[in-house]
Design a protein around this motif. Sequence first.
Motif, PDB file in Angstrom:
ATOM      1  N   THR A 229       0.827  -1.209   0.000  1.00 59.42           N
ATOM      2  CA  THR A 229       0.000   0.000   0.000  1.00 59.42           C
ATOM      3  C   THR A 229       0.862   1.261   0.000  1.00 59.42           C
ATOM      4  OG1 THR A 229      -1.541  -1.266   1.334  1.00 59.42           O
ATOM      5  CG2 THR A 229      -1.954   1.072   1.170  1.00 59.42           C
ATOM      6  N   VAL A 230       1.809   1.295   0.912  1.00 61.15           N
ATOM      7  CA  VAL A 230       2.612   2.516   1.050  1.00 61.15           C
ATOM      8  C   VAL A 230       3.892   2.422   0.215  1.00 61.15           C
ATOM      9  CG1 VAL A 230       3.904   3.952   2.685  1.00 61.15           C
ATOM     10  CG2 VAL A 230       1.631   3.100   3.280  1.00 61.15           C
ATOM     11  N   GLY A 231       4.594   1.270   0.330  1.00 65.47           N
ATOM     12  CA  GLY A 231       5.876   1.125  -0.350  1.00 65.47           C
ATOM     13  C   GLY A 231       5.767   1.138  -1.865  1.00 65.47           C
ATOM     14  N   GLU A 232       4.600   0.718  -2.402  1.00 69.23           N
ATOM     15  CA  GLU A 232       4.434   0.734  -3.861  1.00 69.23           C
ATOM     16  C   GLU A 232       3.432   1.803  -4.307  1.00 69.23           C
ATOM     17  OE1 GLU A 232       3.628  -3.202  -5.443  1.00 69.23           O
ATOM     18  OE2 GLU A 232       5.180  -4.066  -4.160  1.00 69.23           O
ATOM     19  N   GLU A 233       2.196   1.736  -3.760  1.00 68.63           N
ATOM     20  CA  GLU A 233       1.137   2.590  -4.309  1.00 68.63           C
ATOM     21  C   GLU A 233       1.332   4.062  -3.957  1.00 68.63           C
ATOM     22  OE1 GLU A 233      -2.129   0.273  -2.861  1.00 68.63           O
ATOM     23  OE2 GLU A 233      -2.123  -1.027  -4.624  1.00 68.63           O
ATOM     24  N   VAL A 234       1.606   4.352  -2.670  1.00 70.91           N
ATOM     25  CA  VAL A 234       1.800   5.758  -2.289  1.00 70.91           C
ATOM     26  C   VAL A 234       3.178   6.244  -2.760  1.00 70.91           C
ATOM     27  CG1 VAL A 234       1.898   7.388  -0.353  1.00 70.91           C
ATOM     28  CG2 VAL A 234       0.238   5.503  -0.307  1.00 70.91           C
ATOM     29  N   PHE A 235       4.183   5.388  -2.625  1.00 74.03           N
ATOM     30  CA  PHE A 235       5.531   5.767  -3.086  1.00 74.03           C
ATOM     31  C   PHE A 235       5.536   6.080  -4.587  1.00 74.03           C
ATOM     32  CE2 PHE A 235       9.687   4.461  -4.891  1.00 74.03           C
ATOM     33  CZ  PHE A 235      10.468   5.451  -4.319  1.00 74.03           C
ATOM     34  N   GLY A 236       4.748   5.325  -5.338  1.00 71.24           N
ATOM     35  CA  GLY A 236       4.668   5.560  -6.784  1.00 71.24           C
ATOM     36  C   GLY A 236       4.200   6.976  -7.108  1.00 71.24           C
TER      37      GLY A 236
END
Length: 395
Positions: A229-236
């Motif tokens: 959720t955070v490491g991929e989607e928000v970081f993206g």
Amino acid sequence: MYNEYETWGLATRAIRTGHQRTQEGEHAEAIFPTSSFVFASAAEAAARFGGDQEGNIYSRFTNPTVRTFEERLAAMEGGERCVATASGMSAILATCMGLLQSGDHVICSRSVFGTTTMLFSKYMSKFGVACDFVPLSDPDAWQGALRDNTRLLFLETPSNPLTEVADIAALARLAHANGALLAVDNCFCTPALQQPLELGADIVIHSATKYLDGQGRCVGGAVVGDAKTVGEEVFGVLRTAGPTMSPFNAWVFLKGLETLKLRMQAHSAAATEVARWLEGHPAVRRVHYPGLESHPQHELVARQQRAPGGILSFEVRGGREAAWRLIDSTRILSITANLGDTRTTITHPGSTTHGRLNDQEKAASGVSDGLVRISVGLEDIQDIQGDLLRGLERI
Ligand SMILES: *Cc1c(COP(=O)(O)O)cnc(C)c1O
């Protein structure tokens, strides 16, 4: 990720996690003011860009000082990943952009930061994301607002300025039973007093501008949660859109985290003393503070928070005129809407943070004309009380 810290207490995590010492052997964390990073060869550059090799490329999305802050805050909140942002609002925006799409529905507490309300009602709606606002501490209202397309529940607890409290564990269960995520803005408590992820929430939002800094110097924010959720989607979103925290600010926040537990304990102890004292003053009609037995959710507070925090509000007899007279009589306290500082701040919500509400909305949200909010700082308590007393005696 380096997870030795899992057996460590909060203060140890706040001081010892995240820092990878360089060959210089520095004891305190270094600041890396560099926009980009160099590669040993064209092949290494290609491997980094292709994602085959980990490492720094460009400070819009990775910087060693910022990463130290991210790893430290993630360790303190008990989350897998943290993404640092330029402000608290950009943390919320990056979360929305990463997790929501046109056609989705959000349920948000009615008592969140005013700009958060605006973000959902004015801006996310432009992109086809609908939002309903519900009373924070009424579980039936949250349940009743659920729709098939509800994707996110969003809240702050305790609320500003009335310090209402939501049952995080219950709302996390409600969200998950309906395929939605729960995001908690943990600004008022910080991980020193409340760990929403442990209670079942999926995402923690921070305005680092407040207690994480704690001395009113820098604007910043963060999102904490799991690796996907955070490491991929928000970081993206951060990598693409770029609301990045600067290394200088990250360093200031790192220093703030190191003393966070001590400061939050001291803010809580001072606010408790001030709240009890105000409750006994004849010019004060009512005090709102999670640490008082008179708080309607005192038991839930004891279950969910380690301490009541540093923010309280109280209603003086005599409405706006009396409230303004009290505020204008202070000599030490700062008249400002900011909070979470070593300096005690005082504000009149009805004509500032909640000034845009009409009378009906003010009544519904409980923000009366006589309401005054203070963020109790770390000055000596007798001086804070003396400053307030001068004004209370004039009411
Ligand atoms: C201040 C604040 C924000 C916004 O943070 P900024 O750093 O000012 O962008 C969000 N939520 C809460 C609870 C706040 O107090």
